[in-house]
Enzyme design. Sequence first.
Site, PDB file in Angstrom:
ATOM      1  N   THR A  12      24.498  41.973  40.611  1.00  0.00           N
ATOM      2  CA  THR A  12      25.625  42.832  40.224  1.00  0.00           C
ATOM      3  C   THR A  12      26.740  42.642  41.256  1.00  0.00           C
ATOM      4  O   THR A  12      26.529  42.903  42.436  1.00  0.00           O
ATOM      5  CB  THR A  12      25.174  44.306  40.203  1.00  0.00           C
ATOM      6  N   LYS A  68      12.978  57.597  41.778  1.00  0.00           N
ATOM      7  CA  LYS A  68      12.559  57.991  40.436  1.00  0.00           C
ATOM      8  C   LYS A  68      11.082  57.659  40.294  1.00  0.00           C
ATOM      9  O   LYS A  68      10.539  56.898  41.101  1.00  0.00           O
ATOM     10  CB  LYS A  68      13.393  57.285  39.363  1.00  0.00           C
ATOM     11  N   GLY A 128      19.922  58.307  42.108  1.00  0.00           N
ATOM     12  CA  GLY A 128      19.857  57.603  43.384  1.00  0.00           C
ATOM     13  C   GLY A 128      19.464  56.169  43.109  1.00  0.00           C
ATOM     14  O   GLY A 128      19.700  55.661  42.013  1.00  0.00           O
ATOM     15  N   ASP A 144      12.852  32.722  48.719  1.00  0.00           N
ATOM     16  CA  ASP A 144      13.406  33.878  49.433  1.00  0.00           C
ATOM     17  C   ASP A 144      13.353  33.575  50.927  1.00  0.00           C
ATOM     18  O   ASP A 144      12.461  32.850  51.377  1.00  0.00           O
ATOM     19  CB  ASP A 144      12.607  35.149  49.109  1.00  0.00           C
ATOM     20  N   CYS A 171      21.041  50.993  42.760  1.00  0.00           N
ATOM     21  CA  CYS A 171      22.026  50.477  41.805  1.00  0.00           C
ATOM     22  C   CYS A 171      23.146  51.461  41.517  1.00  0.00           C
ATOM     23  O   CYS A 171      24.283  51.245  41.929  1.00  0.00           O
ATOM     24  CB  CYS A 171      21.327  50.085  40.511  1.00  0.00           C
ATOM     25  N   ALA A 195      19.283  66.843  33.359  1.00  0.00           N
ATOM     26  CA  ALA A 195      19.925  67.446  34.525  1.00  0.00           C
ATOM     27  C   ALA A 195      18.889  67.632  35.625  1.00  0.00           C
ATOM     28  O   ALA A 195      17.703  67.785  35.362  1.00  0.00           O
ATOM     29  CB  ALA A 195      20.527  68.789  34.134  1.00  0.00           C
ATOM     30  N   GLU A 220      14.077  49.695  37.093  1.00  0.00           N
ATOM     31  CA  GLU A 220      12.838  49.707  37.858  1.00  0.00           C
ATOM     32  C   GLU A 220      11.840  50.592  37.115  1.00  0.00           C
ATOM     33  O   GLU A 220      12.217  51.573  36.485  1.00  0.00           O
ATOM     34  CB  GLU A 220      13.093  50.214  39.280  1.00  0.00           C
TER      35      GLU A 220
HETATM   36  C1  UGA Z   1      19.787  51.278  36.628  1.00  0.00           C
HETATM   37  C2  UGA Z   1      20.168  51.067  35.146  1.00  0.00           C
HETATM   38  O1  UGA Z   1      19.544  52.061  34.336  1.00  0.00           O
HETATM   39  C3  UGA Z   1      19.722  49.685  34.674  1.00  0.00           C
HETATM   40  O2  UGA Z   1      20.154  49.461  33.352  1.00  0.00           O
HETATM   41  C4  UGA Z   1      20.365  48.645  35.614  1.00  0.00           C
HETATM   42  O3  UGA Z   1      19.978  47.329  35.249  1.00  0.00           O
HETATM   43  C5  UGA Z   1      19.917  48.907  37.025  1.00  0.00           C
HETATM   44  O4  UGA Z   1      20.329  50.226  37.408  1.00  0.00           O
HETATM   45  C6  UGA Z   1      20.554  47.893  37.917  1.00  0.00           C
HETATM   46  O5  UGA Z   1      21.769  47.963  38.128  1.00  0.00           O
HETATM   47  O6  UGA Z   1      19.888  46.947  38.342  1.00  0.00           O
HETATM   48  P1  UGA Z   1      17.513  51.963  37.886  1.00  0.00           P
HETATM   49  O7  UGA Z   1      18.334  51.990  39.145  1.00  0.00           O
HETATM   50  O8  UGA Z   1      16.193  51.295  37.882  1.00  0.00           O
HETATM   51  O9  UGA Z   1      18.369  51.272  36.697  1.00  0.00           O
HETATM   52  O10 UGA Z   1      17.270  53.478  37.511  1.00  0.00           O
HETATM   53  P2  UGA Z   1      17.641  54.451  36.298  1.00  0.00           P
HETATM   54  O11 UGA Z   1      16.510  54.558  35.391  1.00  0.00           O
HETATM   55  O12 UGA Z   1      18.975  54.131  35.751  1.00  0.00           O
HETATM   56  O13 UGA Z   1      17.744  55.834  37.082  1.00  0.00           O
HETATM   57  C7  UGA Z   1      18.752  56.006  38.088  1.00  0.00           C
HETATM   58  C8  UGA Z   1      18.707  57.386  38.660  1.00  0.00           C
HETATM   59  O14 UGA Z   1      19.202  58.322  37.704  1.00  0.00           O
HETATM   60  C9  UGA Z   1      17.329  57.896  39.081  1.00  0.00           C
HETATM   61  O15 UGA Z   1      17.445  58.505  40.357  1.00  0.00           O
HETATM   62  C10 UGA Z   1      16.973  58.909  38.018  1.00  0.00           C
HETATM   63  O16 UGA Z   1      16.142  59.918  38.501  1.00  0.00           O
HETATM   64  C11 UGA Z   1      18.345  59.448  37.641  1.00  0.00           C
HETATM   65  N1  UGA Z   1      18.429  60.011  36.275  1.00  0.00           N
HETATM   66  C12 UGA Z   1      18.223  59.224  35.189  1.00  0.00           C
HETATM   67  C13 UGA Z   1      18.763  61.351  36.100  1.00  0.00           C
HETATM   68  O17 UGA Z   1      18.988  62.094  37.087  1.00  0.00           O
HETATM   69  N2  UGA Z   1      18.856  61.849  34.829  1.00  0.00           N
HETATM   70  C14 UGA Z   1      18.645  61.084  33.732  1.00  0.00           C
HETATM   71  O18 UGA Z   1      18.759  61.616  32.609  1.00  0.00           O
HETATM   72  C15 UGA Z   1      18.315  59.742  33.923  1.00  0.00           C
END
Ligand code: UGA
Length: 437
Positions: free
Chosen positions: A121, A327, A261, A30, A264, A256, A152
């Site tokens: 990505t 999250k 956020g 890095d 990604c 909901a 994450e």
């Molecule tokens: C996301 C994808 O879930 C992964 O599969 C992907 O590999 C990753 O992006 C990436 O592109 O690297 P991540 O950003 O770690 O993963 O987070 P998520 O678990 O997807 O949550 C994203 C956001 O959605 C969070 O802010 C969470 O609070 C929100 N969320 C999630 C909701 O508001 N409601 C839900 O039911 C689920």
Amino acid sequence: MRISVIGCGYLGAVHAACMAKLGHEVVGVDVDAEKVALLASGRAPFYEPGLPELLAETMATGRLTFGTDVAAVAGARVHFVCVGTPQKRGENAADLRYVDAAVDALLPHLAPGDVVVGKSTVPVGTAEAVAARVAAVQPEAVVVWNPEFLREGFAVQDTLHPDRIVYGLPPGAAGETAGALLDEVYATPLADGTPQVVTDYATAQLVKVAANSFLATKISFINAMAELCEATGADVTQLADAIGHDARIGRRFLNAGLGFGGGCLPKDIRAFMARAGELGVDQALSFLREVDSINMRRRVRMVDLAREVCDGSIVGRKVAVLGAAFKPDSDDVRDSPALSVAAQMGLQGAHVVVTDPEAVANAAQRWPDLRYAATAEEAAAGADVVLLATEWQEYRDLDPVAFGRVVAGRRIVDGRNVLDPARWREAGWVYRALGRP
Ligand code: UGA
């Protein structure tokens, strides 16, 4: 196998440690000397459950090293490109400067037969461009696109036990040989029965953004239903439970609340729209604009709810915001809905104090004008209203009676629909939530 990993952020650091765990000899590179120094001493530069233990375990074997000098990649047969692709400032498109820089750095060190594996990505078309640049310098090296789907908070588990492995290969024998080499890298998860999809560059790149767009759409769908619930007195959590029982719909990602956020989902749907525009198919993704707007509206609604429970004005009111990370189980504050709400309330004249179990340091760096506290109790001391913005377990477990003693006014807005309204109301709290009566 000797492997290199270029870029040691959330994706690369975890990938490097997991590849070492699978038995490979890994060098992580890095440009950020501070990050490398931490990793080289066995410490994780960010909060990710299980990563510190994995680093300790794999570094003790001597198979995992980190450095800033890209020359260390010489001798590796497979080079994973794991750098970030953030949103361009003032535009929807992805900023590919780190991918370009990683490839530039790698080029002089590539040997015949080496495989360059893109995990970042990227907008569809990037793999083809990277392959052309590699071919110009080392025609006997091959580029493969192998998107990463880790979440994450679950990154170690997701990397060691992925739910699918996707390869985008160039046509012909060179692609087949590269695919076979990658099969050796992933021998353990493949032997565990992980589904594998072997395809072309374009499909592999699209799989990633399509998956994230689907997830974002699912969240915004239920948040749109929350708006309907608010207008009709219905309860969005029960609605989600009920439609989620249909296996074709499924309950997951139907929570909901304040919306999505992070580093990604938000930038990926925007970059996807930008790329579709370049390809002349912007209409196909115009619905993602709506997905984005629904998501951003939730943040405004949260501020409005706080104002409502404060009898119409938040000016001069003391507001405690529980959560800063985008999250739980993460210290990542990139495009965090929690901080966006906190900042809006600050701008509108409230006295905001933010707390988070892990993300306060990152939050304070990005939003230095907000005030921070170490614990929920400290943040809520004398507060007129409490906002639950990130659903960490310790906030879900708060005792409404004891917590009620520290605040000035028992008012709570549950931005993640994780508290039991009856329990909080019984303890004398005014309880409001997004999409619930
Ligand atoms: C996301 C994808 O879930 C992964 O599969 C992907 O590999 C990753 O992006 C990436 O592109 O690297 P991540 O950003 O770690 O993963 O987070 P998520 O678990 O997807 O949550 C994203 C956001 O959605 C969070 O802010 C969470 O609070 C929100 N969320 C999630 C909701 O508001 N409601 C839900 O039911 C689920």
